[in-house]
Design a protein around this motif. Structure first.
Motif: not given
Ligand SMILES: Nc1ncnc2c1ncn2[C@@H]1O[C@H](COP(=O)(O)OP(=O)(O)OP(=O)(O)O)[C@@H](O)[C@H]1O
Length: 254
Positions: A16, A36-42, A207
């Motif tokens: 992630a 979306n899904g780039a890893g920002k929240s992670t 966003h």
């Molecule tokens: N707890 C988890 N278990 C498995 N995969 C996860 C988990 N948390 C995040 N991911 C995966 O990690 C990747 C990054 O997710 P994240 O939510 O950090 O993206 P994001 O950039 O915040 O997206 P968005 O703009 O949609 O909020 C995604 O592929 C997501 O499915």
């Protein structure tokens, strides 16, 4: 202020975050964008101790904080809002904002039970500060309402009041205007401009590109867990790698 060095987070072998490195300078707004899904929240979760990086280090004000629990990181002066609101629905708006002052309210259970005069004085001061924070977000008339009955836009602003009330050294905002209408977005945008003018250090995940481009001093772009660009809003806007990442997302959703 904050340095990320090679931060990775894998979920079941899938990255992630993949060796993300950048710094957040003090007194600036750093925007973190990406499809979306780039890893920002992670990444926000890894900075705040909600999640732990699989590899790499996070250093805050010269001190390594990688893997520390969330409450200790919060006590160091890092506050955040959540993409999916995390208010306590049954307690009042004021009490929710008071939760943002826990790092300053430290007192033992015994002292709280005795309700010593100086504690009562302290409680009054904390309430005053919470009311001032609510006032900044034009919510003071709703201070006694249970948080659950607020409209969505008001809940977003209570989160901001709670995150800012303790004057954190670093403020992490996870999509503060997501789901707001144009008028509400403009009002929150105005507040964020004020926080910036007051010298707050902010990491903004958002966003809404208009808001990002107007507010950010620097923009960091993530794509599939990798940091693909860092620069001023103008530099990032014309970066071919960034255009490609967003184009890829549009094609994927078309
Ligand atoms: N707890 C988890 N278990 C498995 N995969 C996860 C988990 N948390 C995040 N991911 C995966 O990690 C990747 C990054 O997710 P994240 O939510 O950090 O993206 P994001 O950039 O915040 O997206 P968005 O703009 O949609 O909020 C995604 O592929 C997501 O499915």
């Amino acid at each position: 202020m904050l340095h990320l060095d090679g931060v990775s987070r894998h979920f079941g072998g899938l990255p992630a975050l993949d060796r993300v490195s950048f710094a957040i300078p003090p007194g600036q707004v750093t925007a973190l964008i990406g499809p979306n899904g780039a890893g920002k929240s992670t990444l926000i979760n890894c900075i705040t101790g909600v999640d732990t990086p699989t590899a790499g280090t996070v250093v805050f004000q010269g001190r390594p904080i990688t893997g520390l629990p969330a409450h200790r990181i919060s006590r160091l002066g890092i506050a955040r809002t959540f993409q999916n609101l995390r208010l306590f629905p049954r307690i009042s708006v004021l009490e929710n904002v008071l939760c943002g002052l826990t790092r300053e309210g430290g007192q033992s259970m015994l002292m709280a039970m005795l309700r010593l005069p100086y504690l009562r004085h302290r409680e009054r001061l904390l309430k005053l500060r919470a009311m001032e924070a609510l006032d900044r977000f034009h919510l003071s008339d709703k201070a006694s309402w249970p948080a659950a009955i607020l409209a969505y836009g008001d809940k977003k602003r209570v989160e901001l009041a709670r995150a800012t009330v303790g004057n954190p050294h670093l403020l992490l905002l996870d999509e503060p205007v997501a789901g707001l209408n144009g008028e509400e977005t403009a009002a929150v945008g105005e507040q964020l401009h004020r926080l910036r003018a007051a010298g707050h250090t902010i990491l903004l995940v958002e966003h809404d590109m208009d808001l990002v481009m107007r507010l950010a001093d620097r923009v960091v772009v993530l794509d599939s867990g990798r940091c693909i660009a860092v620069g001023t809003p103008d530099e990032v806007r014309s970066n071919p790698l960034v255009l490609e990442a967003y184009l890829g997302q549009m094609e994927a959703t078309a």
